[in-house]
Design a protein around this motif. Structure first.
Motif, PDB file in Angstrom:
ATOM      1  N   VAL A 250       0.963  -1.116  -0.048  1.00  0.00           N
ATOM      2  CA  VAL A 250       0.069  -0.067   0.049  1.00  0.00           C
ATOM      3  C   VAL A 250       0.754   1.255  -0.118  1.00  0.00           C
ATOM      4  CG1 VAL A 250       0.063   0.275   2.554  1.00  0.00           C
ATOM      5  CG2 VAL A 250      -1.970   1.126   1.193  1.00  0.00           C
ATOM      6  N   GLY A 251       0.414   2.274  -0.572  1.00  0.00           N
ATOM      7  CA  GLY A 251       1.070   3.496  -0.281  1.00  0.00           C
ATOM      8  C   GLY A 251       0.801   4.085   1.104  1.00  0.00           C
ATOM      9  N   LEU A 252       2.083   4.064   1.770  1.00  0.00           N
ATOM     10  CA  LEU A 252       1.900   4.691   3.451  1.00  0.00           C
ATOM     11  C   LEU A 252       2.247   6.290   3.430  1.00  0.00           C
ATOM     12  CD1 LEU A 252       4.410   1.804   4.527  1.00  0.00           C
ATOM     13  CD2 LEU A 252       2.065   2.028   4.976  1.00  0.00           C
ATOM     14  N   GLY A 253       1.453   6.404   4.377  1.00  0.00           N
ATOM     15  CA  GLY A 253       1.651   8.134   4.851  1.00  0.00           C
ATOM     16  C   GLY A 253       0.841   8.881   3.623  1.00  0.00           C
ATOM     17  N   LYS A 254       1.706   9.662   3.471  1.00  0.00           N
ATOM     18  CA  LYS A 254       1.332  10.736   2.399  1.00  0.00           C
ATOM     19  C   LYS A 254       1.336  10.209   0.918  1.00  0.00           C
ATOM     20  CE  LYS A 254       5.738  13.133   1.084  1.00  0.00           C
ATOM     21  NZ  LYS A 254       6.531  14.298   1.104  1.00  0.00           N
ATOM     22  N   LEU A 255       1.765   8.806   0.775  1.00  0.00           N
ATOM     23  CA  LEU A 255       1.638   8.450  -0.357  1.00  0.00           C
ATOM     24  C   LEU A 255       0.273   7.495  -0.662  1.00  0.00           C
ATOM     25  CD1 LEU A 255       5.472   7.272  -0.795  1.00  0.00           C
ATOM     26  CD2 LEU A 255       4.366   9.177  -1.894  1.00  0.00           C
ATOM     27  N   LYS A 256      -0.336   7.528   0.234  1.00  0.00           N
ATOM     28  CA  LYS A 256      -1.630   6.710   0.202  1.00  0.00           C
ATOM     29  C   LYS A 256      -2.458   7.078  -1.015  1.00  0.00           C
ATOM     30  CE  LYS A 256      -5.623   5.497   2.708  1.00  0.00           C
ATOM     31  NZ  LYS A 256      -5.806   3.983   1.575  1.00  0.00           N
ATOM     32  N   GLY A 257      -2.798   5.938  -1.816  1.00  0.00           N
ATOM     33  CA  GLY A 257      -3.689   6.296  -2.954  1.00  0.00           C
ATOM     34  C   GLY A 257      -2.777   6.492  -4.077  1.00  0.00           C
ATOM     35  N   ARG A 258      -1.597   6.875  -4.174  1.00  0.00           N
ATOM     36  CA  ARG A 258      -0.759   7.674  -5.104  1.00  0.00           C
ATOM     37  C   ARG A 258       0.231   6.800  -5.642  1.00  0.00           C
ATOM     38  NH1 ARG A 258      -2.396   9.456  -7.992  1.00  0.00           N
ATOM     39  NH2 ARG A 258      -0.477  10.375  -8.711  1.00  0.00           N
ATOM     40  N   VAL A 259       0.799   5.750  -4.838  1.00  0.00           N
ATOM     41  CA  VAL A 259       1.615   4.962  -5.140  1.00  0.00           C
ATOM     42  C   VAL A 259       1.177   3.304  -4.795  1.00  0.00           C
ATOM     43  CG1 VAL A 259       3.707   6.470  -5.155  1.00  0.00           C
ATOM     44  CG2 VAL A 259       3.254   4.652  -3.265  1.00  0.00           C
ATOM     45  N   PHE A 260       1.507   2.326  -5.653  1.00  0.00           N
ATOM     46  CA  PHE A 260       1.354   0.951  -4.892  1.00  0.00           C
ATOM     47  C   PHE A 260       2.909   0.507  -5.101  1.00  0.00           C
ATOM     48  CE2 PHE A 260       0.597   0.372  -9.316  1.00  0.00           C
ATOM     49  CZ  PHE A 260       1.276  -0.750  -9.965  1.00  0.00           C
ATOM     50  N   ARG A 261       3.145  -0.412  -4.031  1.00  0.00           N
ATOM     51  CA  ARG A 261       4.584  -1.088  -4.145  1.00  0.00           C
ATOM     52  C   ARG A 261       4.609  -2.429  -4.576  1.00  0.00           C
ATOM     53  NH1 ARG A 261       6.336  -0.358   1.566  1.00  0.00           N
ATOM     54  NH2 ARG A 261       4.001  -0.699   1.686  1.00  0.00           N
ATOM     55  N   ILE A 262       5.674  -2.843  -5.400  1.00  0.00           N
ATOM     56  CA  ILE A 262       5.738  -4.380  -5.762  1.00  0.00           C
ATOM     57  C   ILE A 262       7.206  -4.637  -5.083  1.00  0.00           C
ATOM     58  CG2 ILE A 262       6.754  -5.902  -7.271  1.00  0.00           C
ATOM     59  CD1 ILE A 262       5.279  -3.853  -9.534  1.00  0.00           C
ATOM     60  N   GLY A 263       6.738  -5.878  -4.097  1.00  0.00           N
ATOM     61  CA  GLY A 263       8.358  -6.212  -3.198  1.00  0.00           C
ATOM     62  C   GLY A 263       8.723  -7.492  -4.371  1.00  0.00           C
ATOM     63  N   HIS A 264      10.088  -7.310  -4.395  1.00  0.00           N
ATOM     64  CA  HIS A 264      10.786  -8.380  -5.253  1.00  0.00           C
ATOM     65  C   HIS A 264      11.987  -8.859  -4.600  1.00  0.00           C
ATOM     66  CE1 HIS A 264      12.549  -4.595  -6.702  1.00  0.00           C
ATOM     67  NE2 HIS A 264      11.427  -4.323  -7.109  1.00  0.00           N
ATOM     68  N   LEU A 265      11.738  -9.200  -3.139  1.00  0.00           N
ATOM     69  CA  LEU A 265      13.015  -9.621  -2.478  1.00  0.00           C
ATOM     70  C   LEU A 265      12.549 -11.001  -1.645  1.00  0.00           C
ATOM     71  CD1 LEU A 265      13.134  -7.731   0.865  1.00  0.00           C
ATOM     72  CD2 LEU A 265      10.885  -7.743  -0.585  1.00  0.00           C
ATOM     73  N   GLY A 266      13.866 -11.563  -1.243  1.00  0.00           N
ATOM     74  CA  GLY A 266      13.686 -12.514  -0.497  1.00  0.00           C
ATOM     75  C   GLY A 266      13.762 -13.863  -1.335  1.00  0.00           C
ATOM     76  N   SER A 267      13.029 -14.765  -0.891  1.00  0.00           N
ATOM     77  CA  SER A 267      12.967 -16.175  -1.734  1.00  0.00           C
ATOM     78  C   SER A 267      12.183 -16.000  -3.023  1.00  0.00           C
ATOM     79  CB  SER A 267      12.103 -17.229  -0.754  1.00  0.00           C
ATOM     80  OG  SER A 267      12.309 -18.554  -1.438  1.00  0.00           O
ATOM     81  N   PHE A 268      12.793 -15.659  -3.916  1.00  0.00           N
ATOM     82  CA  PHE A 268      12.119 -15.009  -5.137  1.00  0.00           C
ATOM     83  C   PHE A 268      12.862 -15.263  -6.488  1.00  0.00           C
ATOM     84  CE2 PHE A 268      10.296 -11.106  -7.402  1.00  0.00           C
ATOM     85  CZ  PHE A 268       9.093 -11.723  -7.415  1.00  0.00           C
ATOM     86  N   ASN A 269      12.170 -15.722  -7.554  1.00  0.00           N
ATOM     87  CA  ASN A 269      12.891 -15.898  -8.688  1.00  0.00           C
ATOM     88  C   ASN A 269      12.233 -15.333  -9.898  1.00  0.00           C
ATOM     89  OD1 ASN A 269      10.576 -17.558  -9.273  1.00  0.00           O
ATOM     90  ND2 ASN A 269      11.591 -19.421  -8.273  1.00  0.00           N
ATOM     91  N   GLU A 270      12.686 -15.741 -11.283  1.00  0.00           N
ATOM     92  CA  GLU A 270      12.252 -15.261 -12.265  1.00  0.00           C
ATOM     93  C   GLU A 270      10.697 -15.445 -12.497  1.00  0.00           C
ATOM     94  OE1 GLU A 270      14.988 -16.575 -12.572  1.00  0.00           O
ATOM     95  OE2 GLU A 270      16.545 -15.793 -13.899  1.00  0.00           O
ATOM     96  N   LEU A 271      10.417 -16.649 -12.365  1.00  0.00           N
ATOM     97  CA  LEU A 271       8.783 -16.944 -12.631  1.00  0.00           C
ATOM     98  C   LEU A 271       7.807 -16.444 -11.597  1.00  0.00           C
ATOM     99  CD1 LEU A 271       8.818 -20.338 -14.210  1.00  0.00           C
ATOM    100  CD2 LEU A 271       9.446 -18.266 -15.262  1.00  0.00           C
ATOM    101  N   MET A 272       8.431 -16.101 -10.431  1.00  0.00           N
ATOM    102  CA  MET A 272       7.584 -15.566  -9.443  1.00  0.00           C
ATOM    103  C   MET A 272       7.425 -14.096  -9.732  1.00  0.00           C
ATOM    104  SD  MET A 272       8.947 -17.220  -6.123  1.00  0.00           S
ATOM    105  CE  MET A 272       7.867 -16.766  -4.758  1.00  0.00           C
TER     106      MET A 272
END
Lengths: 398, 398, 398, 398
Positions: free
Chosen positions: A331-353
């Motif tokens: 979610v967009g946090l604080g003043k970014l609410k509604g303005r951004v969304f965030r994609i997490g691409h970290l941790g146990s993660f690979n190309e197809l995920m």
């Protein structure tokens, strides 16, 4: 809601816990004062130091990352001490809040939530502080709310050049074990981290890594503290134990997570994150959307915050994607609410995920009638390009 | 090989076992002769009948699907009996082999591995058989080696019209709980299935569903048999028990899998498979590749076999995809070796898992220098098109 | 060391985690800001209140029990405030230490580690405190180091009679969900607990239950605090959320543990603990050994501390039992080191687990040449005696 | 029924599955035709051969043990062949039933269900069989229904001395990996086993170990067979694969179980079983009850069948123990129904689990008003006696 198949948890943490880690935790608890635990405790503490290339003590708390933030301040400072905190986003604001709640005097260097901590600003402030009023400089290495990575080494250089004695406290919650971080080389005094990001564990552990200078400072600190006090933990750790009941099953998970990182090799872990992040950025560019982080050299390898066009509510996109495709985005946090969304691409993660994630975002954007190009195609092209091998070696932000 | 993140198991079975099913099996074994097991056994047998809309007995074997194939023949026929088997692909060839090993006389109606069982051929053969030499007609509902679904209802109609008394034995191994199957309505005499496809369990259970007519036939059958004998199993099942130690933990998993199917609703399960299969076919068309199944009405909703262009080795593509993207695809079996690869899109599966799968295939094809179009884009378009809602209701193959 | 069969974890906590709870935690993490988590959070908070028969807010920390101790003080008091702490054993000493570290003035009423908190002493101290210097009375409900249960209701009566306004802070870490505890009826102001005892979870969660009076006090409290601050947690809890990343998988475990307690019924849970504790005491008496708790009415239903004869080292017995029989018993803490060992008989526990435990202790004592009678026989007799049914209803210590 | 704490599964199999084995199975399924499976398959087949000290092929079936019984006959014999089966109890009767169902001519040497197979009887029968009518001798190594172990080596000696060419088929279902068994040394032709006893897995796998002579016989065998046919399995096993989908997750469990056996050491495993069995027998003697097995040298080390006094219904005792103490004991099978109950003391099992088991039995007997002595005391004494170390080395029954 009927889940069929896997949920895609693509928030920038907690991250997807690997099956091996889950299995390591799915076991009987053992006596935390017995010989088997002592071996486990020592193995983990040694493993942590090795993985993070530090000879400093690693402190393991049963806490969230936020608890470890408080611990870093409460162990090293005293009420009324002045600290310099860089405004990088929502999590720097939490640092400010923690500092103020503890009774510290916070100088909050303003930022626009799209750039990292400014070394120039740091230099100006610290140079002006000839009486060494600032007792600590707090910086978020990787702002989880914005996807901006700050250049810790540059900050350190400034502090070195000025010979300023302030402690350097670094929040590596969403960078550790994902983005190159050099505790000893950068002479960080307190590193703050949690279990639920690059360490691939569920939430439940907070971490401090503590320099000799920070340890020295802790002896002079006048904050009332007990639970977060380093001294009693370090003392008990010498035998592999903890002064309070440790989170036994999390410890088994942590041992397995360290094994996973060791097997892949930390350099390869960093390269993988760099590569998947670059593929994500290719997608955003091809979609014709804006990456929140304005400086390409500061774009995070663990998450990407995407600005939605005017008139579009980022939360509607997120909800659409969650309901239609069973994927959670940040979610967009604080003043970014509604303005951004965030994609997490970290941790146990690979190309197809990642491919699935980008497909879900692309479909969600289209369902919400956001006019976009073919981001997925761009990402796939990057991932199969001969040159992308080279891109695997991300330049360290130094 | 370092697995980072999830492996994508996109062979057409065994399928991805949902976490809920794995967790249901991760538990202590119980006494298979005690009251708790009796309740479990009855609940499962009732649940199976309900899910499969049959009032016929369901027989649960500790066996692979192949064991259940043998059971269907060994319980109903006698050495030397003649059976009609349609050549649909590799698995019909295994049926032929089983039949011949058991000492049955097999009439194997030739096929080109790209079409389903021909009702016209069946009609010709059975009409000519006025003395009712054929004791059974064996047909694979969904050929796992080719991705072709045969029209069971049409076959049944032919048999009805001719009044031919042969038993109808249907291999529903890769269709059950994924593609519409109507045991009672189609008057199937023995349905053969396994646990590891639409039932979303690991391999380890074979199934027969048995009509009254088949049960009657079993009394006259002269095959030596013990382990696969229906009578003793049906007798013990009345109290919820089994004549031999049943696979206790699989039973707990089966109970959970039935709950999952019930929660989603079998109609929705079929529609989901139809929709994801259609998206896959959109991708193949856009890639410019050939679907092995020539008749669009016979294309399987659980897997798609894709013909690679001349000069390309399908196994090189599969190996590339496995090594680069950690995804397993189905191998070309028998005479299709090297000529096709198969995408499984059944079981516990959703849009984003499919998107990842198609992205992996697209990247793999490109890495192997197969000239293709943008299949992923076509699939995503299909999945977000307003009309795709309608496509969710797949016409039953009747 | 080769473990064959199950390890017996009979320390007085962490307790044996039931398989159902382990399985509930062995699952993917979910978005802690999403709708599914909101439902989970609300369900747990409501379930906790119901199980503990309180209408007060329940605060869930990612912390050990010790963290929750600190939280109870840091939220309600101010530096320099005077608190009354009863010396009951090692854990009351930890309370004293926490209090002093935080800068509180602690009046530590001496005790011999064999008796509970003295209501007479409390009366004397509080009566003398006409100016209401004491801001809080801290008492350990069940001293885990000694196996002594204090009479909270009696203390409360004294406070009521004197009209003393001090807060009543109760450490119920090793009594909650095992020994009758009446938060609202006894007008406890802050209850302190952890996850790893009667709640049958692994360690990792600390708890406060907070009265309206304590909440009021928290507004006046001048302790610097952030992580443990009640207000922000209570605010976020209203929507089922947490201000910091909660320990997601522990939450799933907690939901299951609450279900287990509900299914058994809290009254039955208490009765079971009383019955198994009484059987343990029968064994100790028959062995001819001394129970540390001198007053029979104060003997704990969750653990029994056993004094070893002069000249015997309790740790040698423990080590013998661990090495020969793979059972962990509780160590003598603080000044009791080597003088006692402790048997935990709480949590997910039943007659045969107790029988095994007592057999292990009896064999260990014999292997160490401690002359003893047949404690196991006495326990078994108690457990099968017709009258033991009556003993199931333990009198509440009021 | 509310389970609080652990259920005690003390039937003579399925046995308690160790946590490590459960966890090894709680994982994603992999492609059974891929390179990772090939490694797994080869590792398991090699591990089985090593553990069982045989150079003969090991055949793994997805089946119950009963399926593996049928396989041993169907692969080596032909319809109408005569086999010699020793009546040892319920499971020898099942062998007879299987044999007769398959169309074999069974000579069933009568027994009283309290003694093992008689070498003298064998000698008489085989000596009289100068024309070598008997094609196979079938003997249950350890009769699970009676707790009697037969002397396989003695039988072999008789066969050797007479030079009788019959195959020796041994049912080691409840002895393998618990009681000394020497496949190659005893020149057993087919060993039959299952996964759910000494191998500590859940039920789901049946096993054959096959001598060169048996393999030779299989080429002449005229039984119709397909699923259980050795040849195709052995052929596929060479590459680590299986001709039909193998029970993938069971295979992961089997690998872990083999690791457990290797870590403990097979000799130690046998000694542990001998020691715990002897402790059980001490208890039965002290209770004043009768062990069903009359010859002390034939008493099983994996289970003990106990005869209840006249007028007592063994099933009432079992039900009482199940309902009051949540422990499952083995039922009296066949003609022993109501006359005996059986205690399983095999698999993943240790002293305290045994102590709990014996306490449960003792309490159950008392609750049913069976007059008994103190069996538990006798067992504990045995387990702590200095001489019991010697008893650990059980004499092989040769």
């Amino acid at each position: 809601m009927i889940h069929t198949g896997r949920h895609f948890l693509q928030i920038p943490g907690p991250t997807n816990v690997p099956d091996r880690v889950l299995r390591a935790m799915d076991r009987p608890v053992i006596d935390h004062r017995g010989p088997e635990f002592a071996i486990l405790g020592k193995e983990i503490l040694a493993g942590m130091a090795a993985i993070f290339a530090t000879s400093s003590p690693v402190i393991i708390y049963t806490s969230s990352g936020t608890g470890a933030c408080e611990a870093s301040l409460a162990n090293t400072l005293s009420p009324g001490d002045r600290v310099l905190i860089f405004e990088t986003g929502h999590f720097s604001a939490i640092w400010r809040q923690i500092g103020e709640r503890l009774g510290l005097a916070v100088t909050y260097i303003p930022g626009d939530w799209r750039r990292g901590a400014s070394a120039a600003e740091a230099e100006a402030r610290l140079r002006a502080d000839s009486s060494h009023v600032f007792k600590a400089v707090v910086v978020v290495h990787n702002e989880t709310s914005t996807g901006v990575t700050s250049k810790i080494a540059e900050l350190r250089r400034v502090m070195n050049q000025l010979g300023h004695p302030a402690l350097l406290i670094v929040d590596a919650i969403s960078s550790l074990a994902s983005i190159d971080y050099r505790h000893d080389e950068w002479r960080v005094d307190v590193m703050v981290c949690g279990s639920q990001k690059g360490l691939m564990l569920p939430p439940g552990i907070g971490l401090n890594v503590v320099s000799a200078k920070a340890l020295e400072a802790s002896k002079r600190s006048r904050f009332p503290r007990s639970y977060f006090d380093w001294a009693s933990i370090i003392a008990a750790n010498a035998q592999g134990f903890f002064p309070y009941t440790p989170p036994t099953l999390m410890m088994f998970g942590l041992r397995e997570a360290l094994a996973l990182l060791r097997e892949e090799g930390l350099e390869n872990v960093f390269a993988r994150h760099a590569r998947l992040a670059e593929a994500t950025r290719c997608a955003v560019v091809a979609w014709g959307l804006e990456i929140l982080a304005t400086d390409p050299r500061e774009r995070s390898n663990t998450l990407t915050a995407i600005v939605v066009p005017e008139g579009v509510d980022a939360d509607v996109i997120r909800t659409t994607i969650l309901e239609r495709f069973d994927m959670s985005l940040g979610v967009g946090l604080g003043k970014l609410k509604g303005r951004v969304f965030r994609i997490g691409h970290l941790g146990s993660f690979n190309e197809l995920m990642l491919a699935a994630t980008l497909c879900g975002v692309q479909m969600g954007l289209r369902l919400c009638d956001v006019p976009i190009g073919d981001g997925v195609g761009a990402a796939l092209e990057f991932l199969t390009a001969p040159k992308s091998g080279a891109a695997q070696r991300a330049p360290a932000l130094v």
